[in-house]
Design a protein around this motif. Sequence first.
Motif, PDB file in Angstrom:
ATOM      1  N   LEU A 198      36.479  19.107  12.542  1.00  0.00           N
ATOM      2  CA  LEU A 198      35.831  19.722  13.502  1.00  0.00           C
ATOM      3  C   LEU A 198      34.431  19.307  13.759  1.00  0.00           C
ATOM      4  O   LEU A 198      33.692  19.400  14.867  1.00  0.00           O
ATOM      5  CB  LEU A 198      35.635  21.182  13.182  1.00  0.00           C
ATOM      6  N   THR A 199      33.729  18.422  12.771  1.00  0.00           N
ATOM      7  CA  THR A 199      32.722  17.683  13.133  1.00  0.00           C
ATOM      8  C   THR A 199      32.863  16.507  14.069  1.00  0.00           C
ATOM      9  O   THR A 199      32.068  16.138  14.712  1.00  0.00           O
ATOM     10  CB  THR A 199      31.709  17.426  11.838  1.00  0.00           C
ATOM     11  N   GLU A 202      33.190  17.640  17.454  1.00  0.00           N
ATOM     12  CA  GLU A 202      32.065  18.291  18.444  1.00  0.00           C
ATOM     13  C   GLU A 202      31.135  17.272  18.954  1.00  0.00           C
ATOM     14  O   GLU A 202      29.734  17.485  19.126  1.00  0.00           O
ATOM     15  CB  GLU A 202      31.324  19.278  17.698  1.00  0.00           C
ATOM     16  N   SER A 203      31.472  15.976  18.750  1.00  0.00           N
ATOM     17  CA  SER A 203      30.507  14.849  19.121  1.00  0.00           C
ATOM     18  C   SER A 203      30.293  15.063  20.485  1.00  0.00           C
ATOM     19  O   SER A 203      30.830  15.721  21.208  1.00  0.00           O
ATOM     20  CB  SER A 203      31.091  13.514  18.892  1.00  0.00           C
ATOM     21  N   ASN A 204      29.264  14.035  21.114  1.00  0.00           N
ATOM     22  CA  ASN A 204      28.829  14.272  22.569  1.00  0.00           C
ATOM     23  C   ASN A 204      30.176  14.118  23.335  1.00  0.00           C
ATOM     24  O   ASN A 204      30.112  14.556  24.467  1.00  0.00           O
ATOM     25  CB  ASN A 204      28.024  13.006  22.873  1.00  0.00           C
ATOM     26  N   HIS A 205      31.033  13.375  23.038  1.00  0.00           N
ATOM     27  CA  HIS A 205      32.056  13.040  23.966  1.00  0.00           C
ATOM     28  C   HIS A 205      33.481  13.733  23.361  1.00  0.00           C
ATOM     29  O   HIS A 205      34.422  13.277  23.412  1.00  0.00           O
ATOM     30  CB  HIS A 205      32.454  11.551  23.890  1.00  0.00           C
ATOM     31  N   TRP A 208      33.691  19.935  23.558  1.00  0.00           N
ATOM     32  CA  TRP A 208      32.810  20.664  24.558  1.00  0.00           C
ATOM     33  C   TRP A 208      32.814  19.832  25.909  1.00  0.00           C
ATOM     34  O   TRP A 208      32.233  20.580  26.988  1.00  0.00           O
ATOM     35  CB  TRP A 208      31.528  21.058  24.151  1.00  0.00           C
TER      36      TRP A 208
ATOM     37  N   MET B   1      27.095  21.176  12.645  1.00  0.00           N
ATOM     38  CA  MET B   1      27.839  21.789  13.873  1.00  0.00           C
ATOM     39  C   MET B   1      26.686  22.121  14.920  1.00  0.00           C
ATOM     40  O   MET B   1      26.654  23.211  15.440  1.00  0.00           O
ATOM     41  CB  MET B   1      28.563  23.178  13.392  1.00  0.00           C
ATOM     42  N   LYS B   3      26.004  20.819  17.836  1.00  0.00           N
ATOM     43  CA  LYS B   3      26.152  20.724  19.310  1.00  0.00           C
ATOM     44  C   LYS B   3      27.195  21.844  19.551  1.00  0.00           C
ATOM     45  O   LYS B   3      27.043  22.476  20.784  1.00  0.00           O
ATOM     46  CB  LYS B   3      26.832  19.553  19.376  1.00  0.00           C
ATOM     47  N   THR B   4      27.910  22.563  18.415  1.00  0.00           N
ATOM     48  CA  THR B   4      28.690  23.696  18.943  1.00  0.00           C
ATOM     49  C   THR B   4      27.816  24.889  18.858  1.00  0.00           C
ATOM     50  O   THR B   4      27.931  25.698  19.883  1.00  0.00           O
ATOM     51  CB  THR B   4      29.717  23.805  17.723  1.00  0.00           C
ATOM     52  N   GLN B   7      26.032  24.783  22.289  1.00  0.00           N
ATOM     53  CA  GLN B   7      27.017  25.024  23.421  1.00  0.00           C
ATOM     54  C   GLN B   7      27.125  26.661  23.329  1.00  0.00           C
ATOM     55  O   GLN B   7      27.324  27.299  24.201  1.00  0.00           O
ATOM     56  CB  GLN B   7      28.367  24.503  22.992  1.00  0.00           C
ATOM     57  N   TYR B  11      26.477  29.545  26.393  1.00  0.00           N
ATOM     58  CA  TYR B  11      27.298  30.650  26.673  1.00  0.00           C
ATOM     59  C   TYR B  11      26.387  31.832  26.858  1.00  0.00           C
ATOM     60  O   TYR B  11      26.582  32.816  27.517  1.00  0.00           O
ATOM     61  CB  TYR B  11      28.673  30.715  25.822  1.00  0.00           C
ATOM     62  N   ARG B  76      22.954  18.164  31.555  1.00  0.00           N
ATOM     63  CA  ARG B  76      22.989  17.235  30.582  1.00  0.00           C
ATOM     64  C   ARG B  76      24.319  16.871  30.302  1.00  0.00           C
ATOM     65  O   ARG B  76      24.919  15.842  30.190  1.00  0.00           O
ATOM     66  CB  ARG B  76      22.362  17.624  29.216  1.00  0.00           C
ATOM     67  N   ILE B  80      26.294  13.224  30.531  1.00  0.00           N
ATOM     68  CA  ILE B  80      27.164  12.807  29.372  1.00  0.00           C
ATOM     69  C   ILE B  80      28.258  12.314  30.042  1.00  0.00           C
ATOM     70  O   ILE B  80      28.801  10.895  29.575  1.00  0.00           O
ATOM     71  CB  ILE B  80      27.157  13.755  28.270  1.00  0.00           C
ATOM     72  N   ILE B  89      21.908   8.502  26.798  1.00  0.00           N
ATOM     73  CA  ILE B  89      21.831   9.899  26.561  1.00  0.00           C
ATOM     74  C   ILE B  89      20.811  10.684  25.704  1.00  0.00           C
ATOM     75  O   ILE B  89      20.251  11.646  26.034  1.00  0.00           O
ATOM     76  CB  ILE B  89      23.474  10.201  25.842  1.00  0.00           C
TER      77      ILE B  89
ATOM     78  N   GLU C  99      37.513  29.557  27.097  1.00  0.00           N
ATOM     79  CA  GLU C  99      37.285  28.381  26.508  1.00  0.00           C
ATOM     80  C   GLU C  99      36.918  28.731  24.805  1.00  0.00           C
ATOM     81  O   GLU C  99      36.948  27.597  24.141  1.00  0.00           O
ATOM     82  CB  GLU C  99      36.116  27.633  27.000  1.00  0.00           C
TER      83      GLU C  99
END
Lengths: 272, 117, 149
Positions: A198-199, A202-205, A208, B1, B3-4, B7, B11, B76, B80, B89, C99
Amino acid sequence: MPDKETSVTFKVQRFDPEKDKQPRMQEFIVPTRRGMTILDALLYIKENLDGTLAFRTSCRMGICGSCGMYINNYPRLACHTQIAELESAVVTVKPLPNSPIIKDLAVDLQPMFDKHKSIKPYIVQENKTEESNLTHEYVQKPEEVEEYEQFSYCIKCGICVAACPTSASDAKFLGPQALGQAYRYCADSRDAGSAERLTITESNHGAWRCHLAGACSEACPKGVDPGLAIQLLKNKMAKQALAGPQKNKKVAIYPEPKEIKPRVAVPPFTAK
Amino acid sequence: MLKTRMQLLFYLSAIGLAVFLGIHMAVQHLNNVLATGDTAPTSWLSMIGRATQNGWVVIYILMLVFGLYHGLYGLRGIIIEMTKSDKAINLVNRIFIVGGIIIFAWAAYIPIALATR
Amino acid sequence: MQTEVKPRPNQLGIVGWFWGGNYKIERYLYILHRVTGVGLILFAMFHLFETTVMRNQGESVWEMTMRFLANPIFEIGLILVGFAFVIHMLNGARLIIQELGYLLGRPKRPVYPYSDAIRRKRGITMIFMAVIIVLMVVFVLNRFIGGAV
Ligand code: HEM
Ligand code: SF4
Ligand code: FES
């Protein structure tokens, strides 16, 4: 389609990297018969009309994932699409979008395979020696199998990547194929690799960059529903981000066999 | 985590926006349908009336925080998806963080200044 | 002699956001969400300019700005922003829910003819779309009942 022979015009995109600067379209008239697939027509063209046409095929039964193509503006398996079902007198065949063209209809799926490898598409064990050298049989209940079974039907054909709008502009996006498979392994009760996997997703690409366009699931020729897998993956990612790594339930291990029954001998008349 | 988490904040800010922009819509754009009694919400009097109430100042500033974070983080994401280079980026990340803070500071100062004038 | 030939890039690019093939509605809600999101942030910047730089100069400048904005072009613009907001908010609510893996159902064995979760739950999407249309109508109605948008 009626039984009697009719013919269909095929417009096929040609591109020879050694000669052409731009892809071009070439027309062929192909006599068709009942039940004939796009792949049959391409084989007919190659055998009778133009032997230089390049495309990839192997199993001709929707198993190997070689023959993904962009047929009448929709990505499909050529071997799994009958000409009749398109209900069209003109059929355009182009290489799958979003993967580089090697020649004519053959695309390079290596970038997708590399992304697939990057998400650890195998059961990760806590005990690393167990990973390569299983000592036990792991038992799964049918409900546990159902959690990932649908997603394990992926044949790596690249059709979902061709359908995805994010893959259209972002060459580094892991894509529905790899992300779907990331969930397939995270959802497997035998797997202990979620935290790590899961890490990666979750990278930039990563996951998400998916915005639920759902085109991947719509187009997938194997009913894999990578779009659903990715949203369930995001659920796991959110839980890990909020509450730390979540462990899969411990799977049952079959008890060591107490006595080993002797093998039934091969009947002499077969062992010749 | 990280970036999660970001995110999820994206939300969360969207939900915050839905609440506060919902209030804003009801008062300033659905005034006739909902018969709030304010027939000219964009007039100076009506506007200054809200601008001098602490409740509204708080709502404006929260709306600003949520809107800037949600909008810039969303932008952003779009950038990307059109960029291969990680350097580019990172540059976008920095520009957005600095730009966001500057816009916030300026735009949060005005309602506070108006309310205390 | 053999020469190394590089595969030809074949990505649809940004055009692929807008059109990628004969897909169903959800793929095109994606670009609608994106366009409305960018439209809203552009409007927000414009609106911030109006409510900081212009408002800070006092009553006469504010009223002048309001008079300057009171013409059909800006009024239509404001209605479009309102539409964008309604679409983006409700579709956004659907996206947040789905999502994060909710309201999509569970995986299903792939038995032919295949179906997929987003299409099986099309009804939910359509409810959100219906609410969007109702709110759009209410928003326009407000303009005609009173005066100010
Ligand atoms: C009113 C409540 C709002 C809600 C519920 C909402 C919800 C969302 C959601 C869920 C996303 C993510 C879409 C995805 O991942 O596919 C998103 C994207 C975005 N939003 Fe909002 N939003 C709201 C208001 C706004 C406002 C006011 C702005 C402008 C300042 C804005 C600008 C954006 C942008 C630029 C994106 C990125 C679009 C994309 O990646 O395609 N949103 N919004
Ligand atoms: S998920 Fe479906 S479309 Fe994508 S590679 Fe696998 S089989 Fe092909
Ligand atoms: S040839 Fe194997 S999937 Fe079509």
